[in-house]
Design a protein around this motif. Structure first.
Motif, PDB file in Angstrom:
ATOM      1  N   UNK A  17      41.446  -7.242  68.593  1.00  0.00           N
ATOM      2  CA  UNK A  17      41.304  -6.090  69.465  1.00  0.00           C
ATOM      3  C   UNK A  17      39.998  -5.346  69.177  1.00  0.00           C
ATOM      4  N   UNK A  18      39.760  -5.079  67.875  1.00  0.00           N
ATOM      5  CA  UNK A  18      38.525  -4.365  67.522  1.00  0.00           C
ATOM      6  C   UNK A  18      37.299  -5.243  67.731  1.00  0.00           C
ATOM      7  N   UNK A  19      37.454  -6.533  67.536  1.00  0.00           N
ATOM      8  CA  UNK A  19      36.341  -7.451  67.773  1.00  0.00           C
ATOM      9  C   UNK A  19      35.936  -7.409  69.244  1.00  0.00           C
ATOM     10  N   UNK A  20      36.937  -7.298  70.105  1.00  0.00           N
ATOM     11  CA  UNK A  20      36.697  -7.229  71.544  1.00  0.00           C
ATOM     12  C   UNK A  20      35.905  -5.966  71.887  1.00  0.00           C
ATOM     13  N   UNK A  21      36.360  -4.831  71.340  1.00  0.00           N
ATOM     14  CA  UNK A  21      35.658  -3.561  71.576  1.00  0.00           C
ATOM     15  C   UNK A  21      34.223  -3.655  71.075  1.00  0.00           C
ATOM     16  N   UNK A  22      34.102  -4.235  69.853  1.00  0.00           N
ATOM     17  CA  UNK A  22      32.783  -4.368  69.273  1.00  0.00           C
ATOM     18  C   UNK A  22      31.890  -5.256  70.148  1.00  0.00           C
ATOM     19  N   UNK A  23      32.497  -6.304  70.710  1.00  0.00           N
ATOM     20  CA  UNK A  23      31.763  -7.208  71.595  1.00  0.00           C
ATOM     21  C   UNK A  23      31.239  -6.474  72.818  1.00  0.00           C
ATOM     22  N   UNK A  24      32.130  -5.669  73.407  1.00  0.00           N
ATOM     23  CA  UNK A  24      31.743  -4.894  74.584  1.00  0.00           C
ATOM     24  C   UNK A  24      30.601  -3.942  74.233  1.00  0.00           C
ATOM     25  N   UNK A  25      30.733  -3.293  73.066  1.00  0.00           N
ATOM     26  CA  UNK A  25      29.704  -2.363  72.600  1.00  0.00           C
ATOM     27  C   UNK A  25      28.359  -3.077  72.452  1.00  0.00           C
ATOM     28  N   UNK A  26      28.388  -4.288  71.871  1.00  0.00           N
ATOM     29  CA  UNK A  26      27.155  -5.057  71.665  1.00  0.00           C
ATOM     30  C   UNK A  26      26.493  -5.387  73.001  1.00  0.00           C
ATOM     31  N   UNK A  27      27.337  -5.806  73.946  1.00  0.00           N
ATOM     32  CA  UNK A  27      26.790  -6.166  75.261  1.00  0.00           C
ATOM     33  C   UNK A  27      26.093  -4.960  75.897  1.00  0.00           C
ATOM     34  N   UNK A  28      26.781  -3.800  75.821  1.00  0.00           N
ATOM     35  CA  UNK A  28      26.178  -2.589  76.393  1.00  0.00           C
ATOM     36  C   UNK A  28      24.881  -2.245  75.677  1.00  0.00           C
TER      37      UNK A  28
END
Ligand code: UDP
Ligand code: MG
Length: 326
Positions: free
Chosen positions: A251-262
């Motif tokens: 779950x946190x990896x997903x959020x972190x992934x989204x953050x990285x993309x942004x």
């Protein structure tokens, strides 16, 4: 059996009592122990017997017990090798036919003087009386604190409430012995099973005596293995907790992934760095290995159960009606 009936049996010294004692390398003590136990029991009832289960002793324990089996009060089962105390007890319990069965160590550490108190509690209607040690002074500080930690953990994660410091010094009514004998579980954590079967139970405090001779057969590896069996047979938390942890990590990896993309889209990304990548890989790898390990623990238990190997093998019997090999 009704309470008045129980008391009547005791008053008439008619109660049938079997004492099951596991024996592993107790040559120095075993004779005097059995004699002391006989004295204690004969004061209580005419119908007592002692079932000694030799758990693969490599000393003269068996030879020392054999002469005592002549009079018919003492029976001896010799297991074909060392199966561990839990299995030795199981062998003894399956051969007890009495109304009351008492389980105790054969090294004088469980005080014989409180057996009458156990019986008195049974007379009041309790089906299981278990000794709870008031101190663990005979043990090293490390063993003591490990035991405390283990019981605390077990109580937290198991649905069966397993009393701490309750050992294998117990009185069991026929009903309880039947229930225990009906269990097909092979790798046994007896303390847990005693609690699991239920019935009216009562604790009785006692102080562990010092071992007059011989030495304790327990070592760290054995205790650790028993603790692991205890946890895995009475809790499925270790199996399930990894799913929850895994869920949060992804779950946190997903959020972190989204953050990285942004961050990349906004062109604000700093060099993520080799070390942080390695940390993440190692962290996840570790979690995966751990969860495989936990799975393995349960799978190995399933494996052991489905093999349906006998939990013990009796090599010889002395003093039983069906003497000989079986
Ligand atoms: N025992 C057994 N099989 C084993 C180890 C021990 O039957 O593999 C018996 C031993 O003879 C004794 C009881 O179990 O009657 C308790 O063992 P021990 O005194 O070594 O353990 P501790 O009292 O130190 O917990
Ligand atoms: Mg002992």
């Amino acid at each position: 059996m009704h309470i008045t009936e129980r008391q009547k049996k005791i008053d008439e010294k008619n109660l049938s009592v079997t004492c099951v004692i596991p024996v592993h390398n107790e040559e120095a003590l075993i004779e005097s122990f059995i004699v002391a136990l006989k004295n204690q029991l004969s004061a209580i009832t005419h119908h007592y017997e002692i079932i000694a289960v030799d758990d693969g002793s490599t000393d003269r324990s068996v030879q020392n017990i054999i002469p005592l089996t002549q009079e018919g009060k003492v029976k001896l089962m010799v297991l074909s090798r060392n199966f561990g105390k839990e299995h030795a007890l199981m062998a003894g319990l399956e051969h007890s036919q009495s109304e009351v069965t008492i389980v105790l160590d054969s090294d004088f550490q469980h005080p014989l003087e409180i057996i009458p108190e156990f019986i008195a509690a049974w007379a009041q209607g309790y089906d299981m009386v278990y000794g709870v040690r008031t101190d663990r002074k005979d043990e090293t500080k490390l063993k003591r604190s490990m035991a405390r930690l283990f019981y605390r953990l077990l109580q937290k994660i198991s649905k069966t409430s397993i009393p701490s410091d309750a050992g294998d010094f117990r009185l069991l009514d026929r009903k309880v012995v039947n229930a225990l004998n009906s269990m097909e579980e092979r790798s046994r954590f007896t303390k847990g099973l005693y609690a699991w079967v239920g019935f009216e139970q009562i604790a009785m405090e006692y102080t562990v005596s010092e071992r007059p001779a011989g030495k304790s057969s327990w070592n760290f590896r054995r205790l650790a293995s028993l603790a692991l069996t205890g946890i895995t047979s009475f809790s499925d938390i270790p199996l399930r907790v990894w799913g929850i942890i895994g869920f949060f990590i992804s779950f946190f990896a997903l959020i972190y992934g989204v953050y990285t993309i942004i961050a990349i889209a906004l062109d604000e990304t700093k060099n993520p760095g080799f070390s942080s990548l390695m940390t993440a890989i190692a962290f996840l790898g570790g979690i995966q290995l751990l969860s495989i390990g936990v799975l393995g623990e349960y799978v190995s238990r399933v494996f052991n159960e489905v093999k349906k190997r006998p939990p013990y093998i009796v090599a010889r019997k002395y003093g039983f009606a069906d003497e000989g090999n079986d």
